[in-house]
Design a protein around this motif. Structure first.
Motif, short mmCIF file in Angstrom:
data_model
loop_
_atom_site.label_atom_id
_atom_site.label_comp_id
_atom_site.label_asym_id
_atom_site.label_seq_id
_atom_site.Cartn_x
_atom_site.Cartn_y
_atom_site.Cartn_z
N TYR A 7 -14.13 -4.49 -3.87
CA TYR A 7 -12.88 -4.93 -3.66
C TYR A 7 -12.22 -4.81 -2.21
CZ TYR A 7 -13.24 -4.75 -8.64
OH TYR A 7 -13.81 -5.06 -10.06
N SER A 8 -13.05 -4.46 -1.46
CA SER A 8 -12.45 -4.26 0.02
C SER A 8 -12.62 -5.61 0.71
CB SER A 8 -13.28 -3.52 0.93
OG SER A 8 -14.73 -3.81 1.26
N LYS A 12 -16.75 -11.05 0.71
CA LYS A 12 -16.27 -12.30 0.66
C LYS A 12 -16.07 -12.79 -0.99
CE LYS A 12 -18.52 -14.01 4.77
NZ LYS A 12 -19.49 -14.93 5.47
N GLN A 13 -15.47 -13.73 -1.09
CA GLN A 13 -15.29 -14.08 -2.39
C GLN A 13 -16.44 -14.72 -3.00
OE1 GLN A 13 -11.90 -17.05 -2.18
NE2 GLN A 13 -10.53 -15.69 -1.78
N SER A 14 -17.46 -15.42 -2.33
CA SER A 14 -18.47 -15.98 -2.89
C SER A 14 -19.44 -14.72 -3.24
CB SER A 14 -19.23 -16.75 -1.83
OG SER A 14 -19.70 -16.00 -0.84
N SER A 15 -19.43 -13.55 -2.54
CA SER A 15 -20.18 -12.50 -2.94
C SER A 15 -19.95 -11.91 -4.18
CB SER A 15 -20.09 -11.19 -1.79
OG SER A 15 -20.72 -11.69 -0.58
N PHE A 16 -18.37 -11.84 -4.48
CA PHE A 16 -17.86 -11.38 -5.68
C PHE A 16 -18.43 -12.12 -6.75
CE2 PHE A 16 -14.56 -11.14 -8.86
CZ PHE A 16 -14.68 -9.99 -9.34
N ILE A 20 -20.96 -11.30 -10.04
CA ILE A 20 -20.54 -11.19 -11.40
C ILE A 20 -21.42 -12.45 -12.20
CG2 ILE A 20 -18.22 -10.28 -11.40
CD1 ILE A 20 -17.06 -12.95 -11.61
N GLY A 21 -22.15 -13.13 -11.33
CA GLY A 21 -23.02 -14.20 -11.90
C GLY A 21 -22.50 -15.65 -12.05
N MET A 22 -21.46 -15.90 -11.52
CA MET A 22 -20.46 -16.89 -11.57
C MET A 22 -20.97 -18.16 -10.68
SD MET A 22 -18.37 -17.22 -14.26
CE MET A 22 -19.40 -16.05 -15.42
N ALA A 23 -21.98 -17.73 -9.60
CA ALA A 23 -22.25 -18.52 -8.58
C ALA A 23 -23.67 -18.80 -8.60
CB ALA A 23 -21.69 -18.26 -7.28
N PRO A 24 -24.29 -19.89 -8.38
CA PRO A 24 -25.86 -19.99 -8.18
C PRO A 24 -26.17 -19.79 -6.87
CG PRO A 24 -24.75 -22.17 -8.29
CD PRO A 24 -23.71 -21.05 -8.32
N LEU A 25 -27.43 -19.34 -6.84
CA LEU A 25 -28.14 -19.33 -5.48
C LEU A 25 -28.68 -20.39 -4.94
CD1 LEU A 25 -29.76 -15.74 -6.02
CD2 LEU A 25 -27.66 -16.09 -4.77
N ASP A 26 -28.67 -20.56 -3.68
CA ASP A 26 -29.55 -21.90 -3.16
C ASP A 26 -31.01 -21.76 -3.33
OD1 ASP A 26 -27.33 -23.21 -2.57
OD2 ASP A 26 -27.32 -22.44 -0.49
N ARG A 90 -11.89 -16.48 -7.74
CA ARG A 90 -11.37 -16.41 -6.40
C ARG A 90 -10.16 -15.96 -6.69
NH1 ARG A 90 -14.07 -21.41 -6.08
NH2 ARG A 90 -12.35 -22.68 -7.13
N VAL A 91 -9.48 -16.25 -7.57
CA VAL A 91 -7.91 -15.69 -7.93
C VAL A 91 -8.07 -13.80 -8.12
CG1 VAL A 91 -6.01 -15.43 -9.49
CG2 VAL A 91 -7.12 -17.71 -8.93
N ILE A 92 -9.11 -13.43 -8.63
CA ILE A 92 -9.14 -12.01 -8.78
C ILE A 92 -9.41 -11.52 -7.50
CG2 ILE A 92 -10.62 -10.29 -9.87
CD1 ILE A 92 -11.18 -12.00 -12.38
N SER A 93 -10.51 -12.01 -6.85
CA SER A 93 -10.67 -11.35 -5.49
C SER A 93 -9.68 -11.60 -4.44
CB SER A 93 -12.14 -12.23 -5.02
OG SER A 93 -12.54 -11.93 -3.62
N GLY A 94 -8.98 -12.36 -4.43
CA GLY A 94 -7.75 -12.68 -3.68
C GLY A 94 -6.56 -11.70 -4.01
N SER A 95 -6.31 -11.55 -5.11
CA SER A 95 -5.46 -10.58 -5.62
C SER A 95 -5.78 -9.34 -5.29
CB SER A 95 -4.98 -10.71 -7.21
OG SER A 95 -6.07 -10.65 -7.92
#
Length: 102
Positions: A7-8, A12-16, A20-26, A90-95
């Motif tokens: 959480y530091s 980045k938000q994309s790493s988070f 958690i498996g919500m973003a695909p890899l190129d 993104r909301v969780i990461s930002g907060s």
């Protein structure tokens, strides 16, 4: 030297989202363009996020509208769910970054 946590602010938000498996890899190579699912994800966090996305979509009308918008754009159910999950992550990461700064 302080320990760097998930959480530091260095993460980045994309790493988070990938964690958690919500973003695909190129998965692009030359003429081929595509994506693949990340294999090294926190499965407990992914299941918790999927539950949160389903509950959020059921109780928050804006989330349901976002899901419907993605479906009308031609996305499959799973892709629309992942898009909503990325939005929520993104909301969780930002907060969490704001909490770390205080």
């Amino acid at each position: 030297m302080p320990c760097k946590t998930l959480y530091s602010s260095t993460y980045k938000q994309s790493s988070f989202s990938i964690y958690i498996g919500m973003a695909p890899l190129d998965n692009q190579s030359g003429a081929y363009q595509g994506t693949k699912s990340p294999k090294h994800v926190n499965t407990r966090a992914r299941k918790a996020m999927m539950t949160a996305v389903c509950r959020h979509m059921a109780y928050v009308p804006e989330s349901r509208a976002y899901y419907d918008k993605k479906r009308s754009e031609g996305k499959t159910h799973n892709k629309a769910i992942r898009a909503l999950g990325r939005h929520i992550s993104r909301v969780i990461s930002g907060s969490s970054a704001k909490l770390q700064s205080h």
